[in-house]
Design a protein around this motif. Structure first.
Motif, PDB file in Angstrom:
ATOM      1  N   TRP A 121       5.155  38.584  54.042  1.00 30.62           N
ATOM      2  CA  TRP A 121       6.401  38.093  53.456  1.00 30.62           C
ATOM      3  C   TRP A 121       7.611  38.922  53.885  1.00 30.62           C
ATOM      4  CZ3 TRP A 121      10.143  39.573  49.744  1.00 30.62           C
ATOM      5  CH2 TRP A 121      10.895  38.520  49.189  1.00 30.62           C
TER       6      TRP A 121
ATOM      7  N   LEU B 198      10.863  36.896  45.777  1.00 30.68           N
ATOM      8  CA  LEU B 198       9.477  36.762  45.372  1.00 30.68           C
ATOM      9  C   LEU B 198       9.349  37.400  44.003  1.00 30.68           C
ATOM     10  CD1 LEU B 198       6.480  36.113  45.843  1.00 30.68           C
ATOM     11  CD2 LEU B 198       6.289  38.279  47.097  1.00 30.68           C
TER      12      LEU B 198
ATOM     13  N   GLU C 264      10.076  32.180  45.311  1.00 34.62           N
ATOM     14  CA  GLU C 264       8.629  32.011  45.168  1.00 34.62           C
ATOM     15  C   GLU C 264       8.182  32.775  43.935  1.00 34.62           C
ATOM     16  OE1 GLU C 264       6.583  33.152  48.720  1.00 34.62           O
ATOM     17  OE2 GLU C 264       7.808  31.885  50.010  1.00 34.62           O
TER      18      GLU C 264
ATOM     19  N   PHE D 221       9.103  23.934  41.716  1.00 33.92           N
ATOM     20  CA  PHE D 221       8.334  24.315  42.894  1.00 33.92           C
ATOM     21  C   PHE D 221       7.634  23.082  43.466  1.00 33.92           C
ATOM     22  CE2 PHE D 221       8.458  28.292  40.415  1.00 33.92           C
ATOM     23  CZ  PHE D 221       9.043  29.117  41.359  1.00 33.92           C
TER      24      PHE D 221
ATOM     25  N   TYR E  92       0.512  30.074  42.348  1.00 32.68           N
ATOM     26  CA  TYR E  92       1.602  30.416  43.264  1.00 32.68           C
ATOM     27  C   TYR E  92       2.476  29.199  43.477  1.00 32.68           C
ATOM     28  CZ  TYR E  92       3.590  31.059  48.009  1.00 32.68           C
ATOM     29  OH  TYR E  92       4.415  31.102  49.109  1.00 32.68           O
TER      30      TYR E  92
ATOM     31  N   THR F 179       6.023  27.621  45.433  1.00 31.41           N
ATOM     32  CA  THR F 179       6.974  27.817  46.514  1.00 31.41           C
ATOM     33  C   THR F 179       7.527  26.460  46.941  1.00 31.41           C
ATOM     34  OG1 THR F 179       7.278  28.761  48.739  1.00 31.41           O
ATOM     35  CG2 THR F 179       5.197  27.656  48.300  1.00 31.41           C
TER      36      THR F 179
ATOM     37  N   SER G 241       8.127  26.253  50.298  1.00 33.60           N
ATOM     38  CA  SER G 241       7.924  26.477  51.725  1.00 33.60           C
ATOM     39  C   SER G 241       6.474  26.240  52.109  1.00 33.60           C
ATOM     40  CB  SER G 241       8.329  27.908  52.093  1.00 33.60           C
ATOM     41  OG  SER G 241       7.858  28.274  53.366  1.00 33.60           O
TER      42      SER G 241
ATOM     43  N   GLY H 202       5.116  29.349  53.415  1.00 30.83           N
ATOM     44  CA  GLY H 202       4.690  30.267  52.372  1.00 30.83           C
ATOM     45  C   GLY H 202       3.276  29.975  51.909  1.00 30.83           C
TER      46      GLY H 202
END
Length: 370
Positions: free
Chosen positions: A29, A147, A172, A230, A250, A252, A254, A257
């Motif tokens: 990252w 993050l 994120e 997200f 998690y 994100t 992306s 990602g």
């Protein structure tokens, strides 16, 4: 997972596995973002439950792991592209200890000296829900790459905080949630779960069969991250030998990602006594933490995906995208799994030649489904 009362505590297997994943993800990252055109003003790493920064055995906690990853990056922080470390904990003694850990690592906590190295370190005592947004305000982190690690003792975080993070561009988040904390108390009208799940219905877990209660909570919490903003949500279960459940979720916006988090999951060093389970796998196979995993669970998931296709005919490239966004496996593992299904005659090729990403496959209705 009871919250410890001491300043330092022993590291349990779940934590060891999480930290191996964190370290691998941080190592990807920081270099990506500190060189990216999307981060011209630097990046922010934030923790809402940072703890004291190390454990009884002296091993580093997640703030120290993140700081080490940033400093060791091929593109380390600099005054033009700084890395901001915003760390919160509700215990004064742990905050003091964490400051000592970070100061030993950096040699100083002097603001001007750190700025010359492209670092901002802000450590505060306070409740995460109120304190962390104030810190992000103060450092003007909203709308920039960040993050946020919200690694509670399984109780997750208030929806409003998660929503504000999720609607911030390039943000994120990683959240841990222990389903038993919500399964056991769903009938309590005053339970804090309403603040965690926001508009998502979660108390219906009471009507689920016992075997499905944990997975129901996981499914609803995936929706929470989607509701928070997200687009992509990756969740997997850390399963120890006693079958204690902890979901790592998690979020994100992306795809890259997601791919890097998958890489982090599958490239960590093997850890005895703890593995992953993909909650979508009907067989609930526990997968060893190893770079080249067994793919039986992945093959089951691919067949399930094929069965919901209108004509049961799908390209390998489409299956790669499914594997990336809907399972805990890596896209690179797709082709091998599809080839195995073809060899087993569960799938058949729709064209000749070598199996590639452009190939199409379909369910073999006469073949042996494994």
């Amino acid at each position: 997972m009871a919250t410890p009362k001491d300043v330092l505590w022993d590291k349990d297997p779940h934590t060891e596995a999480k930290h191996r994943i964190y370290r691998a993800y941080f190592d990807a990252w920081f270099p990506i973002l500190l060189q990216s055109e999307y981060a011209p003003k630097g990046v922010t790493y934030a923790e809402g439950f940072s703890g004291p920064g190390e454990y009884k055995d002296g091993s580093p906690g997640s703030p120290a792991i993140a700081l080490s990853a940033a400093l060791g990056s091929i593109a380390p922080p600099n005054p033009r592209r700084p890395a901001r470390f915003l760390l919160v904990d509700g215990d004064a003694a742990r905050v003091t200890y964490l400051r000592g850990v970070i100061e030993r690592s950096l040699g100083t906590l002097d603001v001007s000296k750190l700025a010359q190295r492209g670092l901002v370190v802000d450590i505060e005592k306070g409740p995460c829900t109120e304190t962390l947004p104030q810190m992000l305000d103060r450092h003007r982190a909203w709308g920039k790459p960040m993050l946020v690690i919200l690694d509670t003792w399984g109780s997750a975080v208030n929806f409003e905080l998660l929503r504000r993070i999720g609607t911030s561009r390039a943000a994120e988040a990683v959240v841990t949630i222990e389903p038993s904390q919500f399964v056991r108390f769903a009938a309590d009208p005053n339970h804090y779960g309403d603040r965690i799940f926001g508009p998502v219905v979660w108390r219906d877990v009471q009507g689920q069969p016992s075997r499905n209660k944990a997975s129901y909570i996981k499914k609803q919490y995936r929706r929470v991250l989607n509701e928070a903003g997200f687009r992509y949500v990756l969740d997997f279960e850390l399963a120890d030998e006693r079958s204690n459940l902890l979901y790592l979720v998690y979020g994100t916006n992306s795809e890259r990602g997601v791919e890097k988090m998958k890489d982090a999951i599958w490239t960590v060093d093997p850890y005895h006594g703890l593995g992953y389970r993909d909650p979508r796998d009907p067989a609930q196979e526990t997968l060893a933490i190893e770079p080249v995993p067994q793919t039986a669970a992945l093959r089951r998931l691919i067949l399930d995906r094929m069965n919901v296709s209108p004509d049961r005919q799908v390209s390998v490239d489409t299956l790669r995208q499914f594997v990336l966004l809907e399972t805990i496996y890596r896209p690179a593992q797709t082709l091998k799994a599809v080839q195995r299904l073809v060899d087993e005659q569960s799938l058949i090729r729709c064209d000749g030649g070598r199996l590639t990403r452009a190939s199409f496959v379909k369910i073999n209705n006469q073949g042996a489904m494994f």
